[in-house]
Design an enzyme around this catalytic site. Structure first.
Site, PDB file in Angstrom:
ATOM      1  N   THR A 249       0.853  -1.192   0.000  1.00 50.68           N
ATOM      2  CA  THR A 249       0.000   0.000   0.000  1.00 50.68           C
ATOM      3  C   THR A 249       0.882   1.232   0.000  1.00 50.68           C
ATOM      4  O   THR A 249       1.644   1.466   0.937  1.00 50.68           O
ATOM      5  CB  THR A 249      -0.926   0.007   1.227  1.00 50.68           C
ATOM      6  OG1 THR A 249      -1.763  -1.149   1.181  1.00 50.68           O
ATOM      7  CG2 THR A 249      -1.799   1.255   1.234  1.00 50.68           C
TER       8      THR A 249
ATOM      9  N   GLU B 217      -7.887  -8.894   7.149  1.00 50.62           N
ATOM     10  CA  GLU B 217      -7.313  -9.878   8.063  1.00 50.62           C
ATOM     11  C   GLU B 217      -8.429 -10.732   8.639  1.00 50.62           C
ATOM     12  O   GLU B 217      -9.462 -10.236   9.061  1.00 50.62           O
ATOM     13  CB  GLU B 217      -6.532  -9.179   9.176  1.00 50.62           C
ATOM     14  CG  GLU B 217      -5.289  -8.469   8.656  1.00 50.62           C
ATOM     15  CD  GLU B 217      -4.398  -7.970   9.775  1.00 50.62           C
ATOM     16  OE1 GLU B 217      -4.165  -8.726  10.734  1.00 50.62           O
ATOM     17  OE2 GLU B 217      -3.933  -6.825   9.686  1.00 50.62           O
TER      18      GLU B 217
ATOM     19  N   PHE C 195     -19.474  -2.806   7.689  1.00 52.78           N
ATOM     20  CA  PHE C 195     -18.794  -1.735   8.400  1.00 52.78           C
ATOM     21  C   PHE C 195     -19.786  -0.772   9.070  1.00 52.78           C
ATOM     22  O   PHE C 195     -19.505   0.408   9.229  1.00 52.78           O
ATOM     23  CB  PHE C 195     -17.834  -0.968   7.480  1.00 52.78           C
ATOM     24  CG  PHE C 195     -16.608  -1.770   7.123  1.00 52.78           C
ATOM     25  CD1 PHE C 195     -15.431  -1.622   7.837  1.00 52.78           C
ATOM     26  CD2 PHE C 195     -16.646  -2.700   6.094  1.00 52.78           C
ATOM     27  CE1 PHE C 195     -14.303  -2.380   7.526  1.00 52.78           C
ATOM     28  CE2 PHE C 195     -15.530  -3.458   5.776  1.00 52.78           C
ATOM     29  CZ  PHE C 195     -14.354  -3.293   6.502  1.00 52.78           C
TER      30      PHE C 195
ATOM     31  N   GLY D 290     -18.784   0.165  17.792  1.00 52.82           N
ATOM     32  CA  GLY D 290     -17.808  -0.500  18.636  1.00 52.82           C
ATOM     33  C   GLY D 290     -16.826   0.469  19.249  1.00 52.82           C
ATOM     34  O   GLY D 290     -17.089   1.668  19.375  1.00 52.82           O
TER      35      GLY D 290
ATOM     36  N   CYS E   4      -4.156  -1.111   8.510  1.00 47.78           N
ATOM     37  CA  CYS E   4      -4.548  -0.470   7.248  1.00 47.78           C
ATOM     38  C   CYS E   4      -5.339   0.819   7.435  1.00 47.78           C
ATOM     39  O   CYS E   4      -4.905   1.884   7.010  1.00 47.78           O
ATOM     40  CB  CYS E   4      -5.352  -1.451   6.398  1.00 47.78           C
ATOM     41  SG  CYS E   4      -4.387  -2.861   5.807  1.00 47.78           S
TER      42      CYS E   4
END
Length: 432
Positions: A121, A156, A251, A255, A262
């Site tokens: 990236t 991940e 998404f 939380g 990332c």
């Protein structure tokens, strides 16, 4: 087809394993000879479901080889992928030293035509800078090399599926030759759809995607705060929003704030890119600032629920930034645990996969081998990571071993009615 992947970190290992699984011959290179020897013996330095078995299977089939000798590894390959780390420097920009070093090493080592592809990236303009550096390094021989940008979109915990069944493959390049080679490569591994763009566009798609996800998470967390003060339920709000096809459900889980390697780094890099281009990145900046505030105030939320914090003990369930990984980079736990200790609260912690990495980052907790050990004698349990095993705990047993049956579910993971029925005091996120 033979390819080389330079970098045996998270992206490099997943890329190497998945290409070899699809029948390509892959040479994976890393400058750490210790890491290479570990990989050759089957010891995988990261946790990713299914990755260890895939690597072992393809080593045995002689489809995947590991080496610290770059020159030998690229000897018979036409395409070399750069997949080295680009850690943040602290000023919002990633450190690209390894990217440039590897590109120049490929250029000086290759004896034949080579397509160099960035998987790492990187900010907008990096591929073009690599091209200029190679031209400077090789002089008149620079026409032997072509450059492309092929950003990764791996989550991940589900990286293998993301690679083998992607939403899209983005390839930035400027030559017909690179389009042909990479088109053949991805056709051969049956991955689609493939979108070809210019170099800068491909690089910006990557950062734009993570910047948007950062905004989306910060947004739903702010909606959760509104829910808590108005009596609304953020779980139902998220579900209602998700039915809208323009928005989508992913998404939109409230939380403790986003973390990982990332989103935080890429959002900051996008901010710096915008500023360098003379554009005010106020939306992305607001999301980053809101996320930082959220993680910083978690300890205060705990203290408010506990009341008097003197001689109090809490158990933290989950240390990684998300479930399905052992990665604790930018995880909320790294801020919450020291903050709790600063308030005088004793902390016990458990995570199914992240204990070792957390120990290296946080020295302020008693790390436990299971959830019950962590909860013993605690005045409250904090669910900080959404590991499925936390849903299946014996809450009757938990209640007996805790000093007070209090749960702070910062992921809204548990079934509220079930734990309340057992006798727990339950506090979720965004549940008025």
């Amino acid at each position: 087809m033979k390819v080389a992947v330079i970098g045996a970190g998270y992206v490099g290992l997943v890329t190497s394993a998945c290409f070899s699984e699809r029948g390509l011959e892959v040479n994976c290179v890393d400058k750490s000879s210790e890491k290479i020897e570990s990989l050759k013996s089957g010891r995988i330095p990261i946790f990713e479901t299914g990755l260890d078995a895939m690597i072992s299977r393809n080593i045995a089939a002689n489809k995947l080889r590991f080496s610290s000798d770059l020159a030998t590894a690229i000897k018979d390959t036409e395409i070399s992928f750069i997949a080295v780390g680009t850690p943040g420097r602290g000023d919002g920009q990633p450190n690209l030293e390894d990217v440039y070093r590897v590109a120049e090493e490929i250029a000086t080592s290759a004896k034949h035509e080579m397509l160099i592809v960035t998987k790492s990236t990187v900010p907008v303009g990096t591929a073009r800078k690599i091209k200029h550096r190679i031209q400077h390094t090789t002089g008149s021989k620079h026409k032997q090399f072509d450059i492309a940008a092929n950003p990764e979109f791996l989550r991940e915990g589900s990286a293998i599926n993301d690679f083998l069944k992607p939403d899209r493959v983005i390839i930035g390049t400027e030559t017909d030759s690179a389009v042909e080679k990479l088109g053949m490569l991805y056709d051969s591994v049956d991955i689609s759809p493939v979108m070809f763009t210019g170099l800068e566009t491909a690089e910006l798609i990557k950062h734009s995607a993570n910047g948007f996800l950062a905004v989306k998470i910060a947004y739903i967390n702010q909606i959760a705060d509104i829910c808590e003060r108005t009596g609304a339920n953020v779980i139902e709000v998220s579900k209602g929003l998700g039915f809208d096809k323009r928005i989508g459900r992913n998404f939109l889980d409230a939380g403790p704030g986003f973390g990982g390697s990332c989103l935080p780094k890429d959002a900051l890099a996008l901010i710096e890119t915008a500023k360098s281009a003379g554009v005010s990145p106020n939306i992305i900046e607001a999301a980053v600032e809101a996320n930082a505030r959220r993680k910083a105030t978690l300890a205060n939320r705990v203290a408010e629920i506990l009341g008097n914090v003197e001689n109090k003990k809490v158990a933290v369930f989950g240390l990684t930034f998300k479930a399905g990984t052992d990665d604790v980079r930018e995880a909320p736990s790294l801020e919450l645990i020291p903050a709790l200790r600063d308030l005088g609260i004793e902390v016990s912690a458990y995570d199914p996969k992240g204990l070792q990495n957390a120990r290296a980052k946080v020295g302020f907790a008693r790390f436990c081998e299971n959830a019950y050990q962590a909860a013993e004698g605690a005045h409250a349990v904090i669910v900080l990571t959404e590991w499925p095993e936390f849903r299946n705990l014996d809450f009757q047993k938990m209640k007996k071993i805790m000093r007070k049956p209090v749960i702070l579910d910062f992921r809204n993971l548990l079934n509220r009615s079930e734990v309340v029925a057992v006798g727990f005091e339950y506090h979720g996120i965004g549940i008025g």
